[in-house]
Design a protein around this motif. Structure first.
Motif, PDB file in Angstrom:
ATOM      1  N   LEU A  10      -4.675  -6.163 -14.905  1.00  0.00           N
ATOM      2  CA  LEU A  10      -4.701  -6.409 -13.790  1.00  0.00           C
ATOM      3  C   LEU A  10      -6.246  -6.258 -12.873  1.00  0.00           C
ATOM      4  O   LEU A  10      -6.757  -5.283 -13.519  1.00  0.00           O
ATOM      5  CB  LEU A  10      -3.685  -5.637 -12.435  1.00  0.00           C
ATOM      6  N   THR A  11      -6.688  -7.166 -12.294  1.00  0.00           N
ATOM      7  CA  THR A  11      -7.971  -6.866 -11.777  1.00  0.00           C
ATOM      8  C   THR A  11      -7.972  -7.289 -10.317  1.00  0.00           C
ATOM      9  O   THR A  11      -7.048  -8.037  -9.623  1.00  0.00           O
ATOM     10  CB  THR A  11      -8.939  -7.991 -12.521  1.00  0.00           C
ATOM     11  N   ASP A  12      -9.199  -6.765  -9.563  1.00  0.00           N
ATOM     12  CA  ASP A  12      -9.330  -7.072  -8.151  1.00  0.00           C
ATOM     13  C   ASP A  12      -9.895  -8.299  -7.799  1.00  0.00           C
ATOM     14  O   ASP A  12     -10.354  -8.916  -8.765  1.00  0.00           O
ATOM     15  CB  ASP A  12      -9.954  -5.898  -7.397  1.00  0.00           C
ATOM     16  N   ASP A  13     -10.379  -8.635  -6.621  1.00  0.00           N
ATOM     17  CA  ASP A  13     -11.190  -9.797  -6.254  1.00  0.00           C
ATOM     18  C   ASP A  13     -12.495  -9.945  -7.001  1.00  0.00           C
ATOM     19  O   ASP A  13     -12.946 -11.166  -6.998  1.00  0.00           O
ATOM     20  CB  ASP A  13     -10.994  -9.882  -4.765  1.00  0.00           C
ATOM     21  N   ARG A  14     -12.949  -8.568  -7.451  1.00  0.00           N
ATOM     22  CA  ARG A  14     -14.171  -8.950  -7.950  1.00  0.00           C
ATOM     23  C   ARG A  14     -14.298  -8.804  -9.331  1.00  0.00           C
ATOM     24  O   ARG A  14     -15.141  -8.796 -10.086  1.00  0.00           O
ATOM     25  CB  ARG A  14     -15.105  -7.545  -7.558  1.00  0.00           C
ATOM     26  N   ALA A  40      -8.858   2.253  -7.461  1.00  0.00           N
ATOM     27  CA  ALA A  40      -8.093   1.667  -6.388  1.00  0.00           C
ATOM     28  C   ALA A  40      -8.603   0.462  -5.852  1.00  0.00           C
ATOM     29  O   ALA A  40      -9.794   0.104  -5.986  1.00  0.00           O
ATOM     30  CB  ALA A  40      -8.600   2.830  -5.458  1.00  0.00           C
ATOM     31  N   VAL A  41      -7.563  -0.213  -5.214  1.00  0.00           N
ATOM     32  CA  VAL A  41      -7.733  -1.205  -4.421  1.00  0.00           C
ATOM     33  C   VAL A  41      -7.158  -1.362  -3.167  1.00  0.00           C
ATOM     34  O   VAL A  41      -6.176  -0.650  -2.962  1.00  0.00           O
ATOM     35  CB  VAL A  41      -6.954  -2.397  -5.183  1.00  0.00           C
ATOM     36  N   THR A  42      -7.970  -1.667  -2.137  1.00  0.00           N
ATOM     37  CA  THR A  42      -7.654  -1.214  -0.795  1.00  0.00           C
ATOM     38  C   THR A  42      -7.188  -2.697  -0.004  1.00  0.00           C
ATOM     39  O   THR A  42      -6.830  -2.766   1.059  1.00  0.00           O
ATOM     40  CB  THR A  42      -8.591  -0.681   0.102  1.00  0.00           C
ATOM     41  N   LEU A  68       0.790  -1.380   0.041  1.00  0.00           N
ATOM     42  CA  LEU A  68      -0.062   0.055   0.152  1.00  0.00           C
ATOM     43  C   LEU A  68       0.796   1.129   0.255  1.00  0.00           C
ATOM     44  O   LEU A  68       1.917   1.421   0.533  1.00  0.00           O
ATOM     45  CB  LEU A  68      -0.896  -0.056   1.259  1.00  0.00           C
ATOM     46  N   GLN A  69       0.253   2.560  -0.516  1.00  0.00           N
ATOM     47  CA  GLN A  69       0.921   3.657  -0.435  1.00  0.00           C
ATOM     48  C   GLN A  69       0.231   4.081   0.873  1.00  0.00           C
ATOM     49  O   GLN A  69      -0.321   3.691   1.750  1.00  0.00           O
ATOM     50  CB  GLN A  69       0.643   4.670  -1.587  1.00  0.00           C
ATOM     51  N   PRO A  70       0.697   5.353   1.256  1.00  0.00           N
ATOM     52  CA  PRO A  70       0.497   5.995   2.603  1.00  0.00           C
ATOM     53  C   PRO A  70      -0.903   6.254   2.703  1.00  0.00           C
ATOM     54  O   PRO A  70      -1.409   6.689   3.963  1.00  0.00           O
ATOM     55  CB  PRO A  70       1.334   7.265   2.777  1.00  0.00           C
ATOM     56  N   TYR A  71      -1.763   6.360   1.917  1.00  0.00           N
ATOM     57  CA  TYR A  71      -3.162   6.723   1.951  1.00  0.00           C
ATOM     58  C   TYR A  71      -4.016   5.455   2.021  1.00  0.00           C
ATOM     59  O   TYR A  71      -5.036   5.339   1.916  1.00  0.00           O
ATOM     60  CB  TYR A  71      -3.605   7.749   0.828  1.00  0.00           C
ATOM     61  N   GLY A  72      -3.304   4.213   2.049  1.00  0.00           N
ATOM     62  CA  GLY A  72      -4.037   2.864   2.282  1.00  0.00           C
ATOM     63  C   GLY A  72      -4.810   2.346   0.978  1.00  0.00           C
ATOM     64  O   GLY A  72      -5.531   1.406   0.963  1.00  0.00           O
ATOM     65  N   LEU A  73      -4.154   2.803  -0.388  1.00  0.00           N
ATOM     66  CA  LEU A  73      -4.441   2.288  -1.416  1.00  0.00           C
ATOM     67  C   LEU A  73      -3.159   1.572  -2.169  1.00  0.00           C
ATOM     68  O   LEU A  73      -2.327   1.797  -1.744  1.00  0.00           O
ATOM     69  CB  LEU A  73      -4.874   3.541  -2.483  1.00  0.00           C
ATOM     70  N   LEU A  74      -3.608   0.431  -3.025  1.00  0.00           N
ATOM     71  CA  LEU A  74      -2.559  -0.239  -3.533  1.00  0.00           C
ATOM     72  C   LEU A  74      -1.700   0.767  -4.108  1.00  0.00           C
ATOM     73  O   LEU A  74      -2.257   1.671  -5.193  1.00  0.00           O
ATOM     74  CB  LEU A  74      -3.088  -1.231  -4.572  1.00  0.00           C
TER      75      LEU A  74
END
Length: 139
Positions: free
Chosen positions: A117-121, A91-93, A46-52
């Motif tokens: 690239l894809t997220d879990d959904r 964004a992905v968290t 993650l980056q500092p703001y909580g996003l991938l």
């Protein structure tokens, strides 16, 4: 002649320890001459703001694209990255990011691959394009 994809390790447990793939938690799930699939956990990347972190997406994309380039170029030639371009769509968290690399062009001296690239959904989070130079000798 391309190498046999079965010669490629099937998981990060088989990759050399201490490399970036291991630090990022990247796993190669499957590899053929048509596509390479892999995944990476969001946690720890993650980056500092909580996003991938966008750079983490780039690392996953380059890992998958370079692996695909290696399948086509080795053992006669050695692929090295020339250019990586990433467009971040969403964004992905949490969870995992899964990537699929497919060839756009495979030649003797260069190859270009698209990595999605894809997220879990199953939502597209990043589209990347990697171009590799196929060298006569290893760097």
């Amino acid at each position: 002649m391309p190498i046999d994809p079965s010669e490629l390790s099937s998981s990060t447990r088989d990759l050399p320890a201490g490399q970036l793939n291991e630090r990022m938690g990247i796993e190669i799930l499957s590899a053929t001459l048509e596509e390479v699939r892999g995944r990476m956990p969001v946690a720890g990347n993650l980056q500092p703001y909580g996003l991938l972190h966008g750079g983490a997406s780039g690392v996953l994309a380059e890992t998958l694209g370079s692996t695909l380039a290696a399948l086509h170029a080795l053992p006669e030639r050695f692929p090295v990255g020339l250019e990586l371009a990433c467009t971040h769509h969403r964004a992905v968290t949490e969870g995992w990011v899964t990537g699929v690399a497919r060839p756009l062009h495979v030649g003797r001296s260069t190859s270009t691959h698209e990595i999605v690239l894809t997220d879990d959904r199953g939502r597209r989070t990043c589209t990347a394009k990697l171009t590799c130079l196929h060298r006569d000798t290893s760097p």
